[in-house]
Design an enzyme around this catalytic site. Sequence first.
Site, PDB file in Angstrom:
ATOM      1  N   HIS A 104     -15.832  49.178  52.160  1.00 43.66           N
ATOM      2  CA  HIS A 104     -16.416  49.526  53.463  1.00 43.66           C
ATOM      3  C   HIS A 104     -15.393  50.312  54.288  1.00 43.66           C
ATOM      4  O   HIS A 104     -15.555  51.503  54.498  1.00 43.66           O
ATOM      5  CB  HIS A 104     -16.859  48.252  54.201  1.00 43.66           C
ATOM      6  CG  HIS A 104     -17.360  48.483  55.590  1.00 43.66           C
ATOM      7  ND1 HIS A 104     -16.951  47.725  56.658  1.00 43.66           N
ATOM      8  CD2 HIS A 104     -18.245  49.382  56.093  1.00 43.66           C
ATOM      9  CE1 HIS A 104     -17.564  48.145  57.768  1.00 43.66           C
ATOM     10  NE2 HIS A 104     -18.351  49.151  57.442  1.00 43.66           N
ATOM     11  N   HIS A 110     -14.659  42.952  58.361  1.00 44.64           N
ATOM     12  CA  HIS A 110     -16.065  42.921  58.804  1.00 44.64           C
ATOM     13  C   HIS A 110     -16.892  41.964  57.967  1.00 44.64           C
ATOM     14  O   HIS A 110     -18.094  42.112  57.868  1.00 44.64           O
ATOM     15  CB  HIS A 110     -16.645  44.333  58.789  1.00 44.64           C
ATOM     16  CG  HIS A 110     -15.781  45.333  59.505  1.00 44.64           C
ATOM     17  ND1 HIS A 110     -14.885  46.141  58.842  1.00 44.64           N
ATOM     18  CD2 HIS A 110     -15.647  45.615  60.818  1.00 44.64           C
ATOM     19  CE1 HIS A 110     -14.238  46.896  59.732  1.00 44.64           C
ATOM     20  NE2 HIS A 110     -14.681  46.594  60.928  1.00 44.64           N
TER      21      HIS A 110
END
Lengths: 738, 173
Positions: B103, B122
């Site tokens: 990501h 995250h």
Amino acid sequence: MAYKRQISQLPIVPANAKEHNVVCHYCIVGCGYKAYSWDTRYEGGTAPPENKFGVDLSTQQEADTSAWYAPSMYNVVKQDGRDVHLVIKPDKNCVVNSGLGSIRGARIAEMSYSQQRNTQLQRLTDPLVWRYGQLQPTSWDDALDLVARVTAAVINEQGEDGLFVSAYDHGGAGGGYENTWGTGKLYFGAMKVKNIRIHNRPAYNSEVHATRDMGIGELNNCYEDAELADTIMAIGTNALETQTNYFLNHWIPNLRGTSLDKKKTEFGSEAVERGRVVFVDPRRTVTINACEAEAGKDNVLHLAINSGTDLILFNALLTYIADKGWTDKAFINASTTNFDKARAANKVSIEEAARITGLKPQDITKAAAWIAEPKAGGARRRTMFAYEKGLIWGNDNYRTNASLVNLALATGNVGRPGGGCVRMGGHQEGYSRPSDAHVGRPAVYVDKLLIEGKGGVHHIWGCDHYKTTLNAMEFKRVYKKRTDLVKDAMNAVPYGDRSAMVAAIMDAIRKGGLFSVDVDIVPTKISEAAHVILPAATSGEMNLTSMNGERRMRLTERYMDPPGQAMPDCLIAARIANHLERTFREVGKKDLADKFKGFDWKTEEDAFMDGYHQHEKGGEFVTYARLRAMGTNGFQEPAAGLEPTVPSPPARQPGKRDKCCRDPQSKERGARSRYRRMSRPQPAPRRLPREQNELSAPSDCMPMESSIDRTARHNLWKRNGVGCRLRESRPKRISSLF
Amino acid sequence: MNGCKKIADLGRRRFLSGAGLMTAGMAAATVLPTEAKAAPSAALVKYPANRLGNIKDLKVNEPLDVAYPDDNAPGVLVKLGARVPTGVGPEGDIVGFTTLCPHKGFPLSYAAADKTLNCPGHYSRFDCEKGGLQVWGHATQNLPQYVLTVDEKGDIYAEGVDELLYGRLSNVL
């Protein structure tokens, strides 16, 4: 096992690649992206001057780099008829997402139509008509002529109430100001269609009537308010999954305590701490888990209520907060009416609420304290109320919505920094239409009328009743039967004999048949029943404007061609209007024909200038050229004017939302200017008389009414050139966020 | 010839779908036409066969830090303790993954309890028993996994990666 692409390298974006502004069209947050495109025959190099990022790509890039893109951010598409490489990656300079990409936006490129890489090949490329027992491709003129002749014939026999319309009303993909204006001008301007519904519900109404009736538009804060709030109260929303980058980029800093400096800058000597959050949700969600990980369990309160008991919880909180004297009396006096009545009518004890909601009494009082107990030094606690489907799609949602807004008003949390009483939202917004007042209230239950055999022709824009209506199986059964009647009639006539074809269709309609026209980007479930299917372009294949959940308006530029003959919806609507004008003129109905004038748009920009620019508040200041120059940050609606550029603007923190932008048009004239984001706070609104409301039972909700927007109307209410847009209490515009 | 065979095996559709293949043969951007000899280039990156460790180095459910295909590409070898489809070694339970989250490139940490690699940035999670399947998260690809072999001495070699690594537009720099 996990799917792997087996991709070990990607073409490098060359320094001379074209760059377009992109706003993700999937969810309301509207994250900023950039599209890079260049000719297929070459790529950039690893040396800094040879690539768009100006960095050495022969080395490993750091975390959070803007010089990397995933395979999902790459594709080969057509641009002005030529094949080009396309990279669409998050924009680090966009204040909404600061470079974060979600599983939605980070796939925009991969989810584009590509004949080279076989992606999205299900897209509609040509108009299709029912011809000789099947849907066959045809020209726009042929398809639109059939649509216009049948539509005109139905209007001739049944009036405009014989025309049923299903049309999206939102922003982002399958929507936006251009396209809502195109359909709106056709059905509410040239005609006054009453039998119309919205994409996700079987009538033309709001999902949050209550807040609007109380004078509070549902998008009344800024994403930055989530960084400034003392407490965030989140009701029926799972933001980490559904508004991912809003949550990650604006809630998390507050819960981590990394927005403290911002709070100090904003609030001076007022006591500030790391944020706390109260969740009202029967489920334990990943959002709650993430908040606990960041803020610590002591700063997260999860009220896992019995499903559907929100209303009594909010009324109990209001009662307790008022009893404690934690309300904002000055705000209540200045901006609301009927507080005392509402307080009396909605009185609920903590014990009763605990019994019904299944919560512990001490958790309810703890929530009340987190929401409204004055801070050290006596300052008012700043609480942001954020709600979504868990509230608005529950039973009795009108009163539940109202009871939450009561709580926000009583604690002075509307229109103030760190506050707000807002929807988290679904789609972006992009509503621009002539008045829908003729639809009336309650709005017609369109799908029920279709089941009952009403209507002769049905225009569908980006909707799928087969998937999104109540009583869906019965709807599908009847709809299929009615449209099959028309299909069978069409099968009996040579396709080339247009007047015989229209006569046969009308004969079937008189026998209960329905002629169905579907406009969409892909075949849908309801399009199985359609007689004409029209291929639409989507975001990026056309220039498209929308606003996000903090009313931030941006332009997504056209970076690729639509598939085949597909066109923007606004132009499809315009061409339908052109054909209706011609059809009515041919049969000598000059008055009717004249109503369809004003649809000579050639581009989506024409539709924008005709619609938003001319009709929306502040629209006169907004043009494509200005929006392009403002990039992925855009401005927060409504535009209040153009301001002269300050020669040397005061230093701003990065990402500060009142950052200004030059207006290129004025620059051309030699007069430098920029957008002013928002107006200064309005004077305290005066109280307005209102009708007496009957008192209601304690388990009901009696709403207060805010008079804020009665005086401020569409004006704004905040400091720092940033504010909230408050709509009229009687909704002029129906806009949805799903 | 080896390379040609591989491409033929992919089939036309997958060949066209392979993004990396589209321009891999092209030299760096040359906008102005210049007369030059065409420069051939491989359609695939050439992965090194690097020894990452020996099966004796591995303890069940304890990740061993490694790097592949170079020192700037951190990863782990894990002996899962139970055979998995992509596993190697006598028990078929040894797997290797990058530890840069696909990501945003934050370093993943191994959770022994459920054999996942987890991102502190995250909250993305990847399942080591399922070829790096993203259990939950924000990445738009599953976790790049090493192609491993084990020789008769028990030495574990990595010979390739099945997804693009975070932070590099070519897995081999």
